[in-house]
Enzyme design. Structure first.
Site, PDB file in Angstrom:
ATOM      1  N   HIS A 305      -3.567  -2.604   6.208  1.00  0.00           N
ATOM      2  CA  HIS A 305      -4.256  -1.678   7.120  1.00  0.00           C
ATOM      3  C   HIS A 305      -5.537  -2.321   7.602  1.00  0.00           C
ATOM      4  CE1 HIS A 305      -6.113   1.996   8.639  1.00  0.00           C
ATOM      5  NE2 HIS A 305      -4.882   2.473   8.682  1.00  0.00           N
ATOM      6  N   ASP A 362       2.614   5.014   5.759  1.00  0.00           N
ATOM      7  CA  ASP A 362       4.012   4.947   6.195  1.00  0.00           C
ATOM      8  C   ASP A 362       4.963   4.456   5.120  1.00  0.00           C
ATOM      9  OD1 ASP A 362       3.475   5.772   8.865  1.00  0.00           O
ATOM     10  OD2 ASP A 362       2.600   3.816   9.243  1.00  0.00           O
TER      11      ASP A 362
END
Ligand code: CMC
Length: 424
Positions: A305, A362
């Site tokens: 991320h 996710d």
């Protein structure tokens, strides 16, 4: 007193003010830099750039903390439902009893779409990706609410925001039912936001649809976890589109387009496809090696991320929810084992440790979606339904700011210098 940094360029020294936020890194205020020095800043991918000031969401990426209006995501998931979180994001505080009631009423009053909008679906192939349909149909909403909308009137902005939050589940469920050849659904306003969405997704006119409270709660958690995430690619897209005073329905369509990519919201679909390809635990090392190989474009989807250099708190909640939901529904999905093992191996691997790559939101969401019998192609659509709340909250914040200007980045030009056309 304002702190300043000094910058010396070609012997000339200027002072650059340092702005202090409530939390997080301070920022260098370079807005006058060009005027004072004739220089731009260069930051492709905005890795060091604060594009705006905002009071909605705060992320501490090193510590793995996510706050909405100061409240921890863990507390919001435990104590609130999605519409309460939506209210919080939009208005800054959690609603009291009557605020909640009137907000719910307003959202449920706007769940239907104009009958004419239903005909748009016929223009798509049945096998069109539902995100393509979302971009088109949500963009088309702008045609229904354009002349009447004054974006500088807070009340009109509020109605547009409620319409968007209310209509997104309807349009998403319509996209799904269109793809499976079923009648396009109508909302049922006595249900909660999540129940209504599930009914529109799965009910068929020939049968009675029973809402499973476990599934409805799981859906609500998924919606809350995806509601907002400060200035990510899709939110920044919505802000940039909105900064030109564009129609908000069209701005949200631009956010949906940005969300679709596999580096952003499209990762949830890509993760499940990846788990399917890995298949069994024995194949994990091969995929880990591929993810580490710079000559192979494969990446471990659902890992890494831009902001989190620690475990994404949403992934932790999603992982726990996975166990609970699969347990409650009595599902034994071998993909959960693959996911857990993949996470374990990756988190012990020096490549992922050094680069601080952890599971993101996710990584586990697809497994829950699958347990709820939501098809893979709808994963990112559901993300977009939830994120609409964040998009409209951020758009409203921007539009209400008197200092708001059109977003207009500059560039480092690397093309030809001025030249003459060749002789004909
Ligand atoms: N697998 C393998 N290597 C990775 C991964 C990954 N998933 N993510 C980052 N890296 C490596 C990358 O190759 C780079 O290595 P090096 O420094 O040697 O060049 C380093 O880690 C830093 O990565 P980056 O691409 O420069 O970082 P970024 O901040 O630009 O990208 C990201 C962040 C999320 C796009 C990236 O981590 C990624 O592609 N992850 C997989 C896709 C994904 O799960 N996306 C969902 C993000 S969370 C939900 C959302 O935002 O919608």
């Amino acid at each position: 007193m304002t702190r300043v940094a000094t910058l010396t360029i070609d012997g000339k020294t200027i002072e650059v003010p340092i702005l202090k936020g409530k939390c997080g890194p301070d920022v260098l205020d370079v807005h006058a830099l060009y005027q004072e020095t004739g220089l731009f800043t260069y930051d492709p991918g905005f890795t060091s750039t604060a594009s705006c000031s905002s009071g909605i969401t705060y992320i501490d990426g090193d510590e793995g903390i996510l706050l909405h209006r100061g409240y921890a995501i863990e507390d919001l998931v435990e104590k609130c439902d999605f519409l309460e979180v939506a209210y919080l994001l939009l208005y800054g505080e959690l609603p009291d009893g009557s605020q909640r009631e009137s907000f719910e009423q307003s959202i449920s009053r706007h769940t239907m779409v104009h009958e004419q909008l239903r005909t748009f679906f016929q223009g798509f192939r049945r096998d069109a990706h539902p995100m393509a349909i979302m971009v088109g149909v949500v963009g088309a909403l702008s045609a229904f609410y354009h002349d009447s909308l004054d974006i500088y009137d807070a009340q009109q902005r509020e109605i547009a925001s409620h319409r968007l939050i209310a209509k997104m589940p309807t349009i998403a469920a319509m996209a799904y039912n269109y793809s499976r050849g079923c009648p396009l659904p109508y909302p049922q306003n006595g249900l909660t936001y999540s129940q209504n969405f599930l009914r529109m997704m799965f009910a068929i006119p020939a049968e009675t649809y029973q809402i499973n409270p476990i599934i409805a709660r799981a859906m609500d958690i998924i919606f809350i976890l995806h509601a907002d995430h400060e200035q990510n690619a899709s939110t920044s897209t919505v802000r940039l589109a909105g900064s030109s005073q564009a129609n908000p329905f069209a701005c949200i369509a631009s956010g949906i387009a940005a969300l679709w990519g596999p580096a952003h919201g499209g990762a949830n679909e890509a993760v499940l496809t990846m788990f399917g390809k890995i298949g069994t635990k024995q194949n994990i090392p091969e995929f880990i090696e591929r993810a580490k190989n710079k000559n192979d474009p494969f990446r471990l989807m659902g890992f890494g991320h831009r902001v989190y250099k620690n475990y994404d708190p949403r992934a932790r909640i999603m992982r726990k929810a996975c166990y609970e939901v699969l347990g409650q529904l009595n599902i034994n999905d071998p993909l959960l084992e693959v996911a857990l093992e993949l996470e374990r191996i990756a988190l012990e691997d020096p490549y992922f440790i050094e680069k601080k790559l952890y599971p993101n939101v996710d990584f586990y969401s697809g497994i829950i979606f699958k347990a709820l019998e939501i098809p893979t192609s709808m994963f990112t659509v559901i993300f977009s339904v939830a994120r609409t709340v964040g998009w409209v909250a951020q758009w409203n914040e921007m539009m209400a700011d008197p200092a708001q200007k059109i977003g207009r980045p500059r560039q480092l030009y690397t093309g030809y210098e001025a030249r003459k056309l060749p002789k004909k």
